[in-house]
Design a protein around this motif. Sequence first.
Motif, PDB file in Angstrom:
ATOM      1  N   LEU A 167      -1.128  -5.461   2.024  1.00 17.70           N
ATOM      2  CA  LEU A 167      -1.568  -4.965   0.717  1.00 17.70           C
ATOM      3  C   LEU A 167      -0.418  -4.971  -0.281  1.00 17.70           C
ATOM      4  N   PHE A 168       0.744  -4.500   0.132  1.00 15.19           N
ATOM      5  CA  PHE A 168       1.881  -4.466  -0.788  1.00 15.19           C
ATOM      6  C   PHE A 168       2.375  -5.869  -1.111  1.00 15.19           C
ATOM      7  N   LEU A 169       2.286  -6.782  -0.149  1.00 12.84           N
ATOM      8  CA  LEU A 169       2.647  -8.169  -0.439  1.00 12.84           C
ATOM      9  C   LEU A 169       1.677  -8.776  -1.451  1.00 12.84           C
ATOM     10  N   ALA A 170       0.400  -8.460  -1.304  1.00 10.81           N
ATOM     11  CA  ALA A 170      -0.597  -8.968  -2.258  1.00 10.81           C
ATOM     12  C   ALA A 170      -0.351  -8.396  -3.651  1.00 10.81           C
ATOM     13  N   ILE A 171      -0.018  -7.107  -3.730  1.00 12.08           N
ATOM     14  CA  ILE A 171       0.307  -6.499  -5.028  1.00 12.08           C
ATOM     15  C   ILE A 171       1.518  -7.198  -5.640  1.00 12.08           C
ATOM     16  N   MET A 172       2.513  -7.481  -4.794  1.00 17.90           N
ATOM     17  CA  MET A 172       3.719  -8.154  -5.274  1.00 17.90           C
ATOM     18  C   MET A 172       3.400  -9.534  -5.840  1.00 17.90           C
ATOM     19  N   LEU A 173       2.584 -10.316  -5.123  1.00 17.65           N
ATOM     20  CA  LEU A 173       2.241 -11.661  -5.585  1.00 17.65           C
ATOM     21  C   LEU A 173       1.443 -11.617  -6.883  1.00 17.65           C
ATOM     22  N   TYR A 174       0.485 -10.692  -6.968  1.00 12.13           N
ATOM     23  CA  TYR A 174      -0.321 -10.590  -8.180  1.00 12.13           C
ATOM     24  C   TYR A 174       0.527 -10.145  -9.367  1.00 12.13           C
ATOM     25  N   ALA A 175       1.391  -9.154  -9.140  1.00 10.63           N
ATOM     26  CA  ALA A 175       2.256  -8.693 -10.220  1.00 10.63           C
ATOM     27  C   ALA A 175       3.217  -9.796 -10.661  1.00 10.63           C
ATOM     28  N   THR A 176       3.608 -10.652  -9.738  1.00  9.15           N
ATOM     29  CA  THR A 176       4.509 -11.756 -10.084  1.00  9.15           C
ATOM     30  C   THR A 176       3.839 -12.737 -11.028  1.00  9.15           C
ATOM     31  N   VAL A 177       2.625 -13.189 -10.681  1.00  9.22           N
ATOM     32  CA  VAL A 177       1.952 -14.179 -11.530  1.00  9.22           C
ATOM     33  C   VAL A 177       1.522 -13.563 -12.862  1.00  9.22           C
ATOM     34  N   LYS A 178       1.359 -12.249 -12.917  1.00  2.67           N
ATOM     35  CA  LYS A 178       1.005 -11.575 -14.166  1.00  2.67           C
ATOM     36  C   LYS A 178       2.234 -11.202 -14.991  1.00  2.67           C
ATOM     37  N   GLY A 179       3.419 -11.270 -14.372  1.00  2.00           N
ATOM     38  CA  GLY A 179       4.646 -10.972 -15.092  1.00  2.00           C
ATOM     39  C   GLY A 179       4.996  -9.505 -15.190  1.00  2.00           C
ATOM     40  N   HIS A 180       4.449  -8.665 -14.296  1.00  2.00           N
ATOM     41  CA  HIS A 180       4.744  -7.229 -14.304  1.00  2.00           C
ATOM     42  C   HIS A 180       5.964  -6.957 -13.419  1.00  2.00           C
ATOM     43  N   ILE A 181       7.122  -6.864 -14.021  1.00  2.00           N
ATOM     44  CA  ILE A 181       8.372  -6.803 -13.262  1.00  2.00           C
ATOM     45  C   ILE A 181       8.475  -5.527 -12.435  1.00  2.00           C
ATOM     46  N   LEU A 182       8.226  -4.372 -13.033  1.00  3.92           N
ATOM     47  CA  LEU A 182       8.398  -3.098 -12.325  1.00  3.92           C
ATOM     48  C   LEU A 182       7.439  -2.981 -11.148  1.00  3.92           C
ATOM     49  N   ILE A 183       6.177  -3.323 -11.365  1.00  2.00           N
ATOM     50  CA  ILE A 183       5.190  -3.243 -10.276  1.00  2.00           C
ATOM     51  C   ILE A 183       5.557  -4.203  -9.165  1.00  2.00           C
ATOM     52  N   CYS A 184       5.996  -5.389  -9.545  1.00  2.00           N
ATOM     53  CA  CYS A 184       6.389  -6.393  -8.559  1.00  2.00           C
ATOM     54  C   CYS A 184       7.550  -5.894  -7.706  1.00  2.00           C
ATOM     55  N   CYS A 185       8.588  -5.373  -8.334  1.00  2.00           N
ATOM     56  CA  CYS A 185       9.764  -4.890  -7.604  1.00  2.00           C
ATOM     57  C   CYS A 185       9.423  -3.677  -6.742  1.00  2.00           C
ATOM     58  N   LEU A 186       8.584  -2.776  -7.250  1.00  2.00           N
ATOM     59  CA  LEU A 186       8.192  -1.600  -6.483  1.00  2.00           C
ATOM     60  C   LEU A 186       7.378  -1.999  -5.251  1.00  2.00           C
ATOM     61  N   ALA A 187       6.432  -2.928  -5.412  1.00  2.00           N
ATOM     62  CA  ALA A 187       5.608  -3.361  -4.282  1.00  2.00           C
ATOM     63  C   ALA A 187       6.453  -4.051  -3.222  1.00  2.00           C
ATOM     64  N   LEU A 188       7.398  -4.875  -3.647  1.00  2.00           N
ATOM     65  CA  LEU A 188       8.273  -5.552  -2.683  1.00  2.00           C
ATOM     66  C   LEU A 188       9.174  -4.553  -1.966  1.00  2.00           C
ATOM     67  N   ALA A 189       9.668  -3.563  -2.692  1.00  2.00           N
ATOM     68  CA  ALA A 189      10.516  -2.543  -2.064  1.00  2.00           C
ATOM     69  C   ALA A 189       9.731  -1.738  -1.035  1.00  2.00           C
ATOM     70  N   LEU A 190       8.483  -1.404  -1.347  1.00  2.00           N
ATOM     71  CA  LEU A 190       7.647  -0.678  -0.385  1.00  2.00           C
ATOM     72  C   LEU A 190       7.319  -1.547   0.821  1.00  2.00           C
ATOM     73  N   SER A 191       7.101  -2.843   0.595  1.00  2.00           N
ATOM     74  CA  SER A 191       6.866  -3.750   1.717  1.00  2.00           C
ATOM     75  C   SER A 191       8.093  -3.835   2.616  1.00  2.00           C
ATOM     76  N   ALA A 192       9.276  -3.873   2.003  1.00  2.00           N
ATOM     77  CA  ALA A 192      10.516  -3.971   2.772  1.00  2.00           C
ATOM     78  C   ALA A 192      10.804  -2.718   3.583  1.00  2.00           C
ATOM     79  N   GLN A 193      10.146  -1.590   3.252  1.00  2.00           N
ATOM     80  CA  GLN A 193      10.333  -0.373   4.036  1.00  2.00           C
ATOM     81  C   GLN A 193       9.805  -0.549   5.459  1.00  2.00           C
ATOM     82  N   GLN A 194       8.787  -1.393   5.627  1.00  2.00           N
ATOM     83  CA  GLN A 194       8.258  -1.635   6.967  1.00  2.00           C
ATOM     84  C   GLN A 194       8.795  -2.924   7.560  1.00  2.00           C
ATOM     85  N   ALA A 195       8.767  -3.984   6.791  1.00  6.90           N
ATOM     86  CA  ALA A 195       9.234  -5.286   7.279  1.00  6.90           C
ATOM     87  C   ALA A 195      10.417  -5.708   6.426  1.00  6.90           C
ATOM     88  N   MET A 196      11.613  -5.385   6.854  1.00  7.02           N
ATOM     89  CA  MET A 196      12.798  -5.568   6.031  1.00  7.02           C
ATOM     90  C   MET A 196      13.047  -7.026   5.667  1.00  7.02           C
TER      91      MET A 196
END
Length: 434
Positions: A167-196
Amino acid sequence: MELLVLLEYFIATAIRFWLSKSDYNKLLADRVEISTPLNSWKRVTEGAALYNVGTSPYLGDMFHDNPLWLIAFNWMLRNVPQYITYIFIFSDMITAHLLFLTARKFVGNLLTKQINEQKNYAKVSRQLLVSPEDVRMAPIFVVTAYLFNPYTVLTCAAHATTVFANLFLAIMLYATVKGHILICCLALALSAQQAMYTVILIVPICMYLAQGKTNKTLFMAMIATIFSTILCGLIYLSYRIVGSWDFIYATYGFILTVPDLRPNIGLFWYFFTEMFEHFRVLFLCAFQMNAAVLYLGPLAFRLHAEPMLLATSLITLIAIFKSYPALGDVGFYLALLPMWKHLFHYMQQGFIVSCFFIITSVLGPTVWHLWIYNRSANANFYFGVTLAFATAQIFLVTDLLFAYIKREYAVMHGLPRTIDGKEAKLVLESSNFE
């Protein structure tokens, strides 16, 4: 078409709900192909129980999720235990829809870019270009590939926490193509909490978001700084939650040192079971470099013009080479492939890879049963299946990358069939052997 997509969501939800409530739920939760020490729901419940009685779940070898995930899962278990199945299914549906929106936006951008650059393309390469039909159909193929892939269906039914990582990876990809920097970085950081390992995805994110900017280097540095700040903030917040830094070794250290060698679909467990102890550190470094950073530089250099393909390739390689992979990771990147439907014309290994996937998916549980229950096989048999499965995935990602390179050349230079400057003619002849 919208009605068709809604029908797919309904059917996929029904399938997941039935499997989650059936007797197969416990069977799936125990499958080593689906549940690992990092995503097992049983381990989550054990960790939450320890946390509730005032004992740190990170002191033993049971719980390896980040404290942020621990708090979220503990809240679910204490306040809405009867709705946990619905939360998993709802999260999976949100992931599918985000991938649908990502594919629609990305392929639409690809078509716009192609129209702007079409004057540079060879005239005879028109059949290789992205068409408006691709913009319409590719998102449907993506969402279908995610909703009805057995790997994602079984992962959701088994309540593996890979559902939330996806789910967080999907949020990251969607935020990337939409250009939402903060949401993209936050989603990737949350994803990295489980899978570094997913932290390396900041590279394609920076490259994609910096497209069209005047000072790309400065802009990418800004994005990397935002991501690093958010990631460090989440790690510090995790420390504040549990009151110690013990979780660092129990989470990131566990992933890097690979102490749990129970079988899974990855490559680590067998090698380190057979490894002499004095070689362990050397091969740990080699395996972890292969899983994390070995391919990052060369792929980033070659795919600088197509950062979304770079992200897809890195997600695939992480799913293959990470220390504790699961089928949910495989199902996620398989759903991304229809975004590259225009490359399928040049892919040559589709039949072989499909056969490998089907055969290994059937042989895996079969050989496991022969090994563990019938005692008529051994670890070599099961590892042989997982090795073939990993090989099929490697064939798939290399075939996709070669297809991109071949199409890139054909679009710019056409499809000439000449030998020594003369037009060639392809003739299929039959030979008679006496």
